[in-house]
Design a protein around this motif. Structure first.
Motif, PDB file in Angstrom:
ATOM      1  N   VAL A 227      35.040  28.328  -5.935  1.00  0.00           N
ATOM      2  CA  VAL A 227      33.902  29.067  -5.394  1.00  0.00           C
ATOM      3  C   VAL A 227      32.836  29.259  -6.466  1.00  0.00           C
ATOM      4  O   VAL A 227      31.633  29.047  -6.235  1.00  0.00           O
ATOM      5  N   ALA A 228      33.257  29.649  -7.672  1.00  0.00           N
ATOM      6  CA  ALA A 228      32.310  29.868  -8.759  1.00  0.00           C
ATOM      7  C   ALA A 228      31.571  28.580  -9.105  1.00  0.00           C
ATOM      8  O   ALA A 228      30.349  28.590  -9.329  1.00  0.00           O
ATOM      9  N   ALA A 229      32.280  27.470  -9.171  1.00  0.00           N
ATOM     10  CA  ALA A 229      31.653  26.190  -9.508  1.00  0.00           C
ATOM     11  C   ALA A 229      30.642  25.774  -8.448  1.00  0.00           C
ATOM     12  O   ALA A 229      29.541  25.284  -8.766  1.00  0.00           O
ATOM     13  N   ALA A 230      30.985  25.969  -7.174  1.00  0.00           N
ATOM     14  CA  ALA A 230      30.060  25.618  -6.095  1.00  0.00           C
ATOM     15  C   ALA A 230      28.830  26.517  -6.116  1.00  0.00           C
ATOM     16  O   ALA A 230      27.702  26.045  -5.928  1.00  0.00           O
ATOM     17  N   ARG A 231      29.036  27.813  -6.344  1.00  0.00           N
ATOM     18  CA  ARG A 231      27.900  28.743  -6.394  1.00  0.00           C
ATOM     19  C   ARG A 231      26.931  28.381  -7.516  1.00  0.00           C
ATOM     20  O   ARG A 231      25.721  28.568  -7.387  1.00  0.00           O
ATOM     21  N   ARG A 232      27.459  27.884  -8.621  1.00  0.00           N
ATOM     22  CA  ARG A 232      26.617  27.560  -9.765  1.00  0.00           C
ATOM     23  C   ARG A 232      26.048  26.137  -9.696  1.00  0.00           C
ATOM     24  O   ARG A 232      25.345  25.696 -10.603  1.00  0.00           O
ATOM     25  N   GLY A 233      26.362  25.432  -8.614  1.00  0.00           N
ATOM     26  CA  GLY A 233      25.835  24.091  -8.445  1.00  0.00           C
ATOM     27  C   GLY A 233      26.501  23.054  -9.322  1.00  0.00           C
ATOM     28  O   GLY A 233      25.958  21.960  -9.522  1.00  0.00           O
ATOM     29  N   LEU A 234      27.685  23.351  -9.839  1.00  0.00           N
ATOM     30  CA  LEU A 234      28.393  22.428 -10.720  1.00  0.00           C
ATOM     31  C   LEU A 234      29.224  21.420  -9.951  1.00  0.00           C
ATOM     32  O   LEU A 234      29.516  20.321 -10.454  1.00  0.00           O
ATOM     33  N   THR A 235      29.648  21.799  -8.753  1.00  0.00           N
ATOM     34  CA  THR A 235      30.448  20.925  -7.890  1.00  0.00           C
ATOM     35  C   THR A 235      30.040  21.163  -6.445  1.00  0.00           C
ATOM     36  O   THR A 235      29.273  22.081  -6.140  1.00  0.00           O
ATOM     37  N   GLY A 236      30.628  20.363  -5.556  1.00  0.00           N
ATOM     38  CA  GLY A 236      30.531  20.650  -4.141  1.00  0.00           C
ATOM     39  C   GLY A 236      31.553  21.701  -3.759  1.00  0.00           C
ATOM     40  O   GLY A 236      32.205  22.313  -4.624  1.00  0.00           O
ATOM     41  N   CYS A 237      31.716  21.913  -2.470  1.00  0.00           N
ATOM     42  CA  CYS A 237      32.624  22.960  -1.980  1.00  0.00           C
ATOM     43  C   CYS A 237      34.062  22.473  -1.839  1.00  0.00           C
ATOM     44  O   CYS A 237      34.957  23.264  -1.557  1.00  0.00           O
ATOM     45  N   LYS A 238      34.287  21.168  -2.017  1.00  0.00           N
ATOM     46  CA  LYS A 238      35.635  20.608  -1.915  1.00  0.00           C
ATOM     47  C   LYS A 238      35.975  19.948  -3.238  1.00  0.00           C
ATOM     48  O   LYS A 238      35.303  18.997  -3.659  1.00  0.00           O
ATOM     49  N   VAL A 239      37.015  20.463  -3.924  1.00  0.00           N
ATOM     50  CA  VAL A 239      37.319  19.979  -5.276  1.00  0.00           C
ATOM     51  C   VAL A 239      38.819  19.806  -5.488  1.00  0.00           C
ATOM     52  O   VAL A 239      39.641  20.451  -4.842  1.00  0.00           O
ATOM     53  N   ARG A 240      39.103  18.927  -6.404  1.00  0.00           N
ATOM     54  CA  ARG A 240      40.457  18.781  -6.964  1.00  0.00           C
ATOM     55  C   ARG A 240      40.499  19.598  -8.243  1.00  0.00           C
ATOM     56  O   ARG A 240      39.591  19.499  -9.077  1.00  0.00           O
ATOM     57  N   ILE A 241      41.551  20.406  -8.399  1.00  0.00           N
ATOM     58  CA  ILE A 241      41.693  21.221  -9.605  1.00  0.00           C
ATOM     59  C   ILE A 241      42.999  20.858 -10.296  1.00  0.00           C
ATOM     60  O   ILE A 241      44.082  21.024  -9.731  1.00  0.00           O
ATOM     61  N   ASP A 242      42.891  20.343 -11.507  1.00  0.00           N
ATOM     62  CA  ASP A 242      44.056  19.980 -12.303  1.00  0.00           C
ATOM     63  C   ASP A 242      44.430  21.154 -13.201  1.00  0.00           C
ATOM     64  O   ASP A 242      43.632  21.576 -14.052  1.00  0.00           O
ATOM     65  N   LEU A 243      45.642  21.670 -13.007  1.00  0.00           N
ATOM     66  CA  LEU A 243      46.158  22.779 -13.795  1.00  0.00           C
ATOM     67  C   LEU A 243      47.253  22.286 -14.724  1.00  0.00           C
ATOM     68  O   LEU A 243      47.659  21.121 -14.646  1.00  0.00           O
ATOM     69  N   ASP A 244      47.755  23.159 -15.573  1.00  0.00           N
ATOM     70  CA  ASP A 244      48.812  22.750 -16.493  1.00  0.00           C
ATOM     71  C   ASP A 244      50.042  22.254 -15.743  1.00  0.00           C
ATOM     72  O   ASP A 244      50.765  21.390 -16.239  1.00  0.00           O
ATOM     73  N   GLY A 245      50.300  22.784 -14.548  1.00  0.00           N
ATOM     74  CA  GLY A 245      51.496  22.410 -13.796  1.00  0.00           C
ATOM     75  C   GLY A 245      51.292  21.336 -12.747  1.00  0.00           C
ATOM     76  O   GLY A 245      52.259  20.898 -12.115  1.00  0.00           O
ATOM     77  N   GLY A 246      50.060  20.897 -12.523  1.00  0.00           N
ATOM     78  CA  GLY A 246      49.804  19.893 -11.499  1.00  0.00           C
ATOM     79  C   GLY A 246      48.471  20.107 -10.820  1.00  0.00           C
ATOM     80  O   GLY A 246      47.591  20.786 -11.358  1.00  0.00           O
ATOM     81  N   THR A 247      48.325  19.581  -9.621  1.00  0.00           N
ATOM     82  CA  THR A 247      47.022  19.548  -8.938  1.00  0.00           C
ATOM     83  C   THR A 247      47.041  20.317  -7.625  1.00  0.00           C
ATOM     84  O   THR A 247      47.984  20.203  -6.832  1.00  0.00           O
ATOM     85  N   LEU A 248      45.991  21.098  -7.412  1.00  0.00           N
ATOM     86  CA  LEU A 248      45.698  21.738  -6.131  1.00  0.00           C
ATOM     87  C   LEU A 248      44.374  21.211  -5.614  1.00  0.00           C
ATOM     88  O   LEU A 248      43.513  20.789  -6.393  1.00  0.00           O
ATOM     89  N   TRP A 249      44.217  21.259  -4.295  1.00  0.00           N
ATOM     90  CA  TRP A 249      42.960  20.873  -3.661  1.00  0.00           C
ATOM     91  C   TRP A 249      42.387  22.089  -2.950  1.00  0.00           C
ATOM     92  O   TRP A 249      43.091  22.762  -2.188  1.00  0.00           O
ATOM     93  N   VAL A 250      41.140  22.407  -3.229  1.00  0.00           N
ATOM     94  CA  VAL A 250      40.495  23.596  -2.682  1.00  0.00           C
ATOM     95  C   VAL A 250      39.259  23.178  -1.892  1.00  0.00           C
ATOM     96  O   VAL A 250      38.464  22.352  -2.357  1.00  0.00           O
ATOM     97  N   ASP A 251      39.116  23.766  -0.700  1.00  0.00           N
ATOM     98  CA  ASP A 251      37.994  23.437   0.177  1.00  0.00           C
ATOM     99  C   ASP A 251      37.396  24.748   0.698  1.00  0.00           C
ATOM    100  O   ASP A 251      38.012  25.437   1.514  1.00  0.00           O
TER     101      ASP A 251
END
Length: 280
Positions: A227-251
């Protein structure tokens, strides 16, 4: 027989699950009395003297398919825990054979569904963007806080502080997270994220969780960062997020913030009467 006395005689069954290494002890209180207290939560959460967890989740009966209550490893409570919600949704879908559920938490009513290929999705609700909702200590624009690094504040039922950095790996997270968890702008403390934007739909993120410390993943932190990244215009509203333990997808959609990822049921067990008595 009083609930705690019964547990001291018979023990307390539990389930251990994780979502990308973000690990949980789950107590099913729908068919048994499970008197969880902060002291008991801290004892179970100790990784040497107990079972160990990032959060403890209690499944209770409710008006929806279940009601969930969350404890951090320091015994404090949290209104939201995205990965634990996904884990419990998967547990209940496997139990019932259903592909969609409605769960209630202090955060509100959350919808979960089977996303296929072993993945589980949960709608974490609409983000809280007003300073009162996060909450912050005083009125201000939540997009860029007056803190070095100008992080973004977001509420997802729990407070978040997201720093966008050039290199997430270079941040000394243990020191950094502990410092900002207790920042005076956050009267209820905060979860801290350091996020590196890889591309318009890709983020690398590391997490310090309020009341826990460094975790391998966090669902609510992933939602807040997206949400923060989309609000700041850094990404769109649908993103892949890579964490230390693996990947989540947020929309981030019109109906809320959907978060999708894998879960794992590690084992089931019973806390012994001896262990429960040792906690006083």
């Amino acid at each position: 027989m009083p609930a705690m006395q019964q547990r001291l005689d018979t023990g307390l069954p539990f389930i251990k699950m994780h979502g990308l290494g973000n690990d949980f002890v789950i107590v099913d209180a729908r068919a048994q009395d499970a008197p969880i207290t902060p002291t008991l939560a801290r004892g179970i959460g100790h990784r040497q003297f107990g079972v160990g967890f990032d959060q403890l989740a209690v499944i209770e009966k409710g008006e929806a398919d279940a009601h969930l209550v969350f404890y951090n490893s320091d015994g404090s409570t949290s209104a939201a825990c995205g990965n634990a919600t996904r884990c419990i949704a998967r547990l209940l879908m496997d139990e019932t054979g259903r592909s969609a559920l409605k769960l209630t938490t202090e955060r509100g009513t959350l919808h979960a569904r089977d996303a296929g290929d072993g993945l589980t999705s949960v709608n974490m609700g609409h983000p809280q963007l007003d300073w009162r909702e996060v909450p912050l200590a005083e009125e201000m624009d939540t997009l860029e806080l007056p803190i070095e690094g100008t992080p973004t504040a977001t509420g997802m039922g729990n407070p978040h502080c997201t720093f966008f950095v050039d290199n997430a790996e270079a941040i000394p997270l243990a020191e950094f997270g502990a410092r900002y968890e207790y920042h005076p702008l956050y009267p209820e403390r905060t979860n801290v994220q350091v996020a590196q934007v890889i591309g318009p739909d890709h983020i690398r993120m590391r997490v310090w969780e309020r009341g826990v410390g460094i975790t391998l993943a966090s669902g609510s932190s992933s939602c807040a960062t997206a949400v923060a990244a989309a609000r700041r215009g850094l990404t769109g509203c649908k993103v892949r997020i890579d964490l230390d333990g693996g990947t989540l997808w947020v929309d981030w959609r019109d109906d809320g913030v959907w978060m999708t990822g894998p879960t794992c049921h590690v084992f089931s067990g019973t806390l012994t009467p001896e262990f429960l008595r040792s906690l006083g």
